[in-house]
Design an enzyme around this catalytic site. Structure first.
Site, PDB file in Angstrom:
ATOM      1  N   CYS A 181      36.229  42.120  48.791  1.00 44.04           N
ATOM      2  CA  CYS A 181      35.125  41.298  48.291  1.00 44.04           C
ATOM      3  C   CYS A 181      34.048  42.173  47.660  1.00 44.04           C
ATOM      4  O   CYS A 181      33.575  43.127  48.281  1.00 44.04           O
ATOM      5  CB  CYS A 181      34.526  40.483  49.427  1.00 44.04           C
ATOM      6  N   GLY A 206      45.371  35.681  39.919  1.00 46.01           N
ATOM      7  CA  GLY A 206      45.805  35.052  38.678  1.00 46.01           C
ATOM      8  C   GLY A 206      47.148  34.350  38.715  1.00 46.01           C
ATOM      9  O   GLY A 206      47.657  33.962  37.667  1.00 46.01           O
TER      10      GLY A 206
END
EC number: 1.3.1.91
Length: 331
Positions: A97, A210
């Site tokens: 993150c 993705g």
């Protein structure tokens, strides 16, 4: 959980802040019995000092991993022990993150620059739990994005005995990009993850970032042990209705969208009886009819009505009826 955990790693749903809460996970589990589910990232501080129960989940969610954010080995070990006692199937350390808030707490992607600290954190957790401790990371950070940088990180952390890594196939820019931009702007580099598996064949390696279609998943699974899907599994959740059949080879009928709604109704009713709000659950369901005639009507009806204080199960039924009454020729 009848199979060993590595069986379920073939497909998992990424930990996503404010998205993969226990209501979403229950919803996802209805469509796929095999998917490995992850909690939102929970910080050690929230678990140890927060006022709420940050480890709450529904028993139906298994197999379920807790993702922890932190960099203090002792605090992480305390939280891992609590989570294992509560029945979680895996502990995952967030080393991916990129948000400022995370960096200020010295955890998330910035930890890639401190592989020995990550190894110490993993070891501290392994010492107190019998369940797997895994790591989710990026392929690099800022200018430290060479392949040797990545392999040094994996070498150091895997020396603890940690044998499972989920690799988000983008590097993270720690300054200048928002978390959202960090999910979209740095280019994807799947071949680097494939190379990692070739160089560390003994490790279980999943790829994240993705991935949208079963065709893409199949391509990745030719090279890797697992795929982790994030936004697509949230925004187009009905893809989960085919995961067990297409990725795990299980022969069972595919639920219809209407059947998924039917299965959610008892859960929603329990939540309302306990004083919960309807939109706590339905906000995760707005993408269920995506891509079919009337899907926008479902989304709009829930968005306009589920937040009302007195909203009940009738709102969900009316939203579903609005889809089935929609002319098939109109999108």
């Amino acid at each position: 959980m009848p199979q060993p955990l590595h069986h379920y790693r073939r497909f998992s749903i990424a930990p996503m802040l404010e998205w993969t809460d226990r209501h979403y996970r229950y919803f996802a589990r209805l469509m796929s019995s095999q998917t490995l589910l992850y909690t939102e990232m929970v910080t050690t501080g929230a678990i140890l000092f927060g006022k709420g129960d940050y480890l709450e989940y529904n028993t139906e969610e298994h197999p379920l991993a807790l993702q922890l954010g932190g960099s203090d080995p002792q605090a992480l070990a305390q939280c891992a022990k609590l989570a294992a006692e509560r029945g979680y199937d895996e502990i995952n350390l967030n080393v991916g993150c990129p948000s400022d808030r995370v960096q200020n707490g010295r955890f998330g992607a910035c930890l890639m620059a401190e592989p020995q600290l990550v190894a110490d954190c993993v070891k501290a957790m392994q010492d107190v739990v019998d369940i797997p401790v895994t790591v989710k990371t990026r392929i690099g950070i800022d200018e430290q994005d060479s392949y040797p940088f990545l392999t040094d990180f994996i070498d150091t952390v895997s020396a603890t005995g940690c044998n499972t890594f989920i690799i988000h196939a983008r590097k993270a820019w720690l300054n200048g990009l928002s978390p959202k931009e960090n999910r979209e702007i740095p280019p994807l580099d799947y071949p680097r993850v494939y190379q990692l598996k070739q160089d560390f064949p003994q490790l279980n390696i999943s790829v994240n970032g993705g991935i949208k279609s079963f065709e893409e998943m199949a391509t990745h699974l030719e090279q890797l042990d697992g795929v982790m899907v994030g936004r697509e599994a949230y925004q187009n959740p009905y893809l989960l209705a085919e995961v067990d059949q297409r990725l795990y080879g299980i022969d069972k009928p595919t639920l219809t969208r209407d059947e998924v709604v039917d299965l959610m109704l008892p859960y929603i009713e329990r939540h309302l009886q306990q004083g919960g709000r309807l939109n706590h659950i339905t906000r995760h369901m707005t993408g269920l009819y995506q891509g079919i005639a009337g899907g926008r009507r479902w989304r709009r009806y829930l968005s306009e009505n589920a937040h009302k204080a007195d909203a009940g199960i009738e709102v969900v039924l009316a939203a579903r009826d609005s889809v089935s009454s929609f002319p098939p020729s109109v999108g």
